[in-house]
Scaffold this active site. Structure first.
Site, mmCIF file in Angstrom:
data_model
loop_
_atom_site.group_PDB
_atom_site.id
_atom_site.type_symbol
_atom_site.label_atom_id
_atom_site.label_comp_id
_atom_site.label_asym_id
_atom_site.label_seq_id
_atom_site.Cartn_x
_atom_site.Cartn_y
_atom_site.Cartn_z
ATOM 1 N N TYR A 118 43.518 90.544 62.111
ATOM 2 C CA TYR A 118 42.676 90.255 60.938
ATOM 3 C C TYR A 118 42.519 91.538 60.141
ATOM 4 O O TYR A 118 42.331 92.617 60.718
ATOM 5 C CB TYR A 118 41.287 89.777 61.391
ATOM 6 C CG TYR A 118 40.296 89.676 60.239
ATOM 7 C CD1 TYR A 118 40.105 88.470 59.574
ATOM 8 C CD2 TYR A 118 39.577 90.796 59.814
ATOM 9 C CE1 TYR A 118 39.218 88.374 58.509
ATOM 10 C CE2 TYR A 118 38.690 90.704 58.758
ATOM 11 C CZ TYR A 118 38.516 89.497 58.109
ATOM 12 O OH TYR A 118 37.650 89.415 57.051
ATOM 13 N N GLU A 206 41.354 89.346 51.785
ATOM 14 C CA GLU A 206 41.253 89.039 53.212
ATOM 15 C C GLU A 206 42.571 88.450 53.700
ATOM 16 O O GLU A 206 43.030 87.431 53.177
ATOM 17 C CB GLU A 206 40.121 88.037 53.461
ATOM 18 C CG GLU A 206 39.905 87.751 54.930
ATOM 19 C CD GLU A 206 38.787 86.742 55.164
ATOM 20 O OE1 GLU A 206 38.860 85.625 54.638
ATOM 21 O OE2 GLU A 206 37.833 87.086 55.887
#
Ligand code: GDP
Ligand code: MN
Length: 396
Positions: A118, A206
């Site tokens: 991530y 993101e």
């Protein structure tokens, strides 16, 4: 302004962030043509078909599927295009899918397992600095990781005087457990991603997941991008990426009329001038036992036309049981606003819900008289508390 995954990836690619090759399609036939083209260019036979909507968690909702041949591409694209995709991030009705991204499958099956990480870049409001947040636990909800294994989330703050430094990018690669070629690739990836974030004036980039392929390439498999609306004037090409189909239609209409409107879940519509007063009014409504149905700042010039447009927007919401107008007449005189309300009301014929008007400031007395003598079903108030009591009374 939010972007679709494929648009976010275009921006990433333009700054040298590695992405998987992909083509957008709006029909199953286009999806098949896209898959053929990708096979010619990349040699891959497998494709991933991804719903393009402004919501995450698409995989869980059935909006991301792997196709192993052209028949499957056609079938899956046919199923996804036009569906109402329900994910943990959409409302219960879901979001209508208008287009899919057909992309090469980059999860090489076989020798070694692909790894998912991530990574996001965003502003840390507490420190006023941009930061890179990252985790070894990619591919799943970062919220769940934060709750259950917070020690697996790391961040790197960037000093605006120096920008992102080499040792920081290396620390990220190290903390992600990488070595050799993958380590080098990750430092390049981090620099390119950070550049994409700053140069596009974004408020969020993101990437979940960032993928390490079995041959040690690092690439963005997903992209969630929010651009800063206040900087869009510097990026005409990004501004053109706006997809209003993904936005709340009432908010889009309000924007076109120059009204600052945010849809909320409550039962009391509010029409206010100034964002601060709008917040105070929402508090007042809550204290009176109601819930605000919206945030609406009509701005400095509350003339009949704007007031009417605002009433119409508020009344589109079937949950609205009362409307509270709370206007401070500083630059604009209260009597002019009152006249605007009376004119708007008359233009609209009838308004089914009770209206409480509180006008305070220049010529407030004249304004109150105007409302009281208008013969319309509008209650006036000058004091904040008085307005609150009247809201409470009509909701009871
Ligand atoms: P999200 O569910 O909206 O976050 O969409 P993602 O783009 O993150 O995709 C969801 C999941 O689908 C990923 O975590 C992967 O596990 C899987 N996925 C995405 N792209 C590919 C691909 O190219 N090949 C394969 N096999 N799986 C993929
Ligand atoms: Mn994702």
């Amino acid at each position: 302004m939010n972007l679709h995954e494929y648009q976010g990836k275009e921006i990433l690619n333009s700054f040298g962030v590695r992405i998987q090759r992909g083509i957008v399609a709006t029909t199953p036939a286009e999806a098949v043509a896209a898959a053929k083209k990708l096979t010619e260019d990349t040699g891959t036979g497998w494709h991933v078909i991804k719903a393009q909507v402004h919501a995450g968690g698409r995989g869980k909702g059935g909006g991301v599927k792997l196709a192993k041949n052209l028949e499957q591409v056609e079938e899956i694209a046919g199923n996804i295009i036009g569906m109402n995709l329900i994910t943990p991030q959409t409302s219960a009705e879901g979001k209508k899918v208008h287009q899919v991204l057909v992309a090469e499958d980059v999860y090489y099956p076989g020798d070694s397992e692909p790894e998912e990480y991530y990574m996001s870049v965003l502003l840390n409001r507490a420190t006023g600095r941009n930061m890179i947040m990252y985790s070894t636990e990619g591919g799943m909800d970062i919220e769940t990781v934060a709750e259950e294994t917070p020690h697996l989330i790391f961040h790197e703050e960037v000093d605006p005087a120096t920008g992102l430094l080499g040792f920081q990018a290396r620390r990220i690669a190290f903390n992600l457990g990488l070595s050799g070629m993958a380590f080098k690739e990750m430092t390049k990836f981090v620099f390119a991603l950070y550049k994409a974030y700053t140069n596009s004036d974004s408020s969020l980039f993101e990437i979940n997941p960032v993928l390490k392929t079995s041959d040690d390439k690092i690439m963005a498999v997903d992209a969630k991008v929010s651009l800063d609306d206040n900087a869009l004037f510097r990026h005409k090409d990004y501004a053109a990426m706006r997809d209003t189909r993904e936005e709340n239609p009432v908010e889009v209409e309000a924007g076109e009329k120059g009204l600052n409107y945010v849809d909320l879940d409550g039962n009391v519509g509010c029409m206010v001038n100034g964002a601060g007063l709008a917040m105070a009014t929402m508090d007042l409504i809550k204290q009176a036992g109601g819930e605000p149905a919206n945030f609406l700042d009509v701005g400095g010039t509350a003339d009949a036309e704007r007031v009417e447009a605002a009433f119409k927007l508020i009344l589109k919401d079937p949950n609205v049981k009362a409307i509270l107008v709370n206007i401070f007449g500083g630059i604009v005189r209260c009597d002019r606003v009152a006249q605007g309300i009376v004119d708007a009301y008359k233009n609209m014929g009838t308004i089914e819900v009770p209206i409480i008007v509180r006008l305070q400031g220049t010529n407030a007395d004249i304004a109150k008289e105007l409302i009281d003598n208008s013969g319309l079903d509008v209650q006036s108030a000058i004091e904040f508390q008085e307005a609150a009591d009247k809201v409470q009374a009509v909701l009871a």
